[in-house]
Write a protein that holds these residues in place. Structure first.
Motif, short mmCIF file in Angstrom:
data_model
loop_
_atom_site.label_atom_id
_atom_site.label_comp_id
_atom_site.label_asym_id
_atom_site.label_seq_id
_atom_site.Cartn_x
_atom_site.Cartn_y
_atom_site.Cartn_z
N PHE A 242 9.99 2.83 -3.62
CA PHE A 242 8.99 3.65 -3.60
C PHE A 242 9.90 5.24 -3.67
N ASP A 243 9.35 6.07 -4.12
CA ASP A 243 9.66 7.54 -4.09
C ASP A 243 9.15 8.56 -3.46
N THR A 244 8.81 7.39 -2.51
CA THR A 244 8.87 8.15 -0.88
C THR A 244 9.90 8.39 0.14
N GLY A 245 11.03 7.48 -0.31
CA GLY A 245 12.83 7.07 0.24
C GLY A 245 12.78 5.95 0.77
N GLU B 62 5.60 7.34 -8.74
CA GLU B 62 6.16 6.52 -9.07
C GLU B 62 6.60 5.13 -8.35
N VAL B 63 6.30 4.11 -8.70
CA VAL B 63 7.16 2.70 -8.15
C VAL B 63 7.18 1.30 -9.08
N LEU B 64 8.73 1.33 -8.30
CA LEU B 64 9.29 0.82 -9.57
C LEU B 64 9.66 -1.07 -8.73
N TRP B 65 9.44 -1.80 -9.62
CA TRP B 65 8.91 -3.30 -8.47
C TRP B 65 9.69 -4.73 -9.01
N ILE B 66 10.16 -5.50 -8.17
CA ILE B 66 10.69 -6.47 -8.66
C ILE B 66 10.37 -7.70 -8.88
N TRP B 67 9.82 -8.39 -9.10
CA TRP B 67 8.68 -9.34 -9.09
C TRP B 67 9.71 -10.53 -9.31
N PRO B 68 10.39 -11.82 -8.54
CA PRO B 68 10.99 -13.08 -8.98
C PRO B 68 9.97 -13.66 -8.47
N LEU C 154 0.80 -1.12 0.01
CA LEU C 154 -0.41 0.00 -0.11
C LEU C 154 0.72 1.77 -0.11
N GLU C 155 1.91 1.14 -0.13
CA GLU C 155 2.76 2.58 -0.03
C GLU C 155 3.27 2.84 -1.38
N GLU C 156 2.56 1.72 -2.42
CA GLU C 156 2.44 2.65 -3.76
C GLU C 156 1.85 3.67 -4.12
N LEU D 171 19.39 5.08 0.47
CA LEU D 171 19.69 3.70 -0.10
C LEU D 171 18.21 3.36 -1.09
N TYR D 172 17.47 4.82 -0.48
CA TYR D 172 16.55 4.34 -1.97
C TYR D 172 16.72 5.29 -3.13
N GLN D 173 18.41 5.76 -3.13
CA GLN D 173 18.97 6.62 -4.19
C GLN D 173 20.01 4.93 -4.81
N THR D 174 20.20 4.39 -3.86
CA THR D 174 21.23 3.04 -4.69
C THR D 174 19.97 1.84 -5.39
N MET D 175 19.47 1.80 -4.74
CA MET D 175 18.34 0.94 -5.51
C MET D 175 17.86 1.24 -6.55
#
Length: 234
Positions: free
Chosen positions: A187-190, A112-118, A105-107, A211-215
């Motif tokens: 999440f761009d909420t940091g 903008e949201v970036l996801w990696i779904w394995p 729900l942080e979305e 961490l957000y910037q690195t990820m």
């Protein structure tokens, strides 16, 4: 030495005052001494007895002004301590499907949201395609842009949303040699979220700008190496 409280109208023996007020004499001693220290009561020795007299009410205002001045003087130090504490990362731990949904729900707080779904097991862990469908619908209403990297052969149902069907959602597939067991949300909420499958059943949400910037940077590298999905895939 007997102690007498003087209120301006006459002397009142402290013992009698304590009996009527229901407050212990030792407590009254403490309160009176404290009021003397604050300058709200005058203390004087008269014929072998200690007398107390209330000072004008204006002294209360003066006392508060002094305290305010002291706080204003100490404010820079307080702010420096506050700024140090707010720079520390905030880590929230979630266990089980219901709690882990909080990461999803942080979305809705993001643009903008970036996801990696394995693996589809992670989707099942947090509520399956039904929850994903609700999130997709709310994303559309809020205009949230999402980019996701998924894995061929492990593609989970994403709430009925297919690649190319919505302008605000982009999908790519990771190289076949890549294998990541956890889902990762950036999440761009940091904040960055990590979700496991039912095998371990926990999630972590970390609020950290570095961490957000690195990820985000690592995601972009991963995104560039991934294969764009075809129309209708996902």
């Amino acid at each position: 030495m007997p102690t007498v409280f003087f209120d301006g109208a006459g002397d009142v023996q402290l013992a009698g005052f304590a009996a009527r007020s229901g407050v212990k004499r030792t407590s009254i001693y403490y309160f009176i001494d404290r009021l003397v220290e604050l300058g709200l009561i005058d203390q004087a020795e008269i014929r072998g007895r200690t007398h107390y007299k209330a000072r004008p009410p204006e002294n209360i205002i003066e006392l508060q002004k002094r305290r305010l001045a002291e706080l204003e003087q100490a404010l820079p130090e307080f702010l420096s301590l506050y700024n140090v504490s707010t720079k520390k990362p905030k880590i929230s731990y979630f266990e089980g499907p219901v709690q882990m949904q909080q990461i999803m729900l942080e979305e809705w707080k993001s643009h903008e949201v970036l996801w990696i779904w394995p693996t589809e097991q992670v989707v099942e862990m947090v509520g399956g395609s039904e929850l994903m469908g609700k999130i997709v619908q709310r994303d559309i209403e809020l205009g949230i842009h999402l980019r996701a990297i998924r894995f061929r052969g492990q593609a989970a149902e994403w709430g009925g949303a297919k690649h190319g069907e919505m302008a605000n959602r982009d999908l790519r597939f990771a190289p076949a040699s890549m294998d990541i067991p956890m889902a990762i949300g950036i999440f761009d909420t940091g904040k960055v979220g990590f979700l496991t499958s039912r095998k371990e059943g926990f999630g972590i949400l970390i609020e950290s700008l570095e961490l957000y910037q690195t990820m985000k940077m690592l995601f972009e590298v991963f995104w560039a190496q991934s294969e764009p999905a075809k129309l209708g895939e996902g």
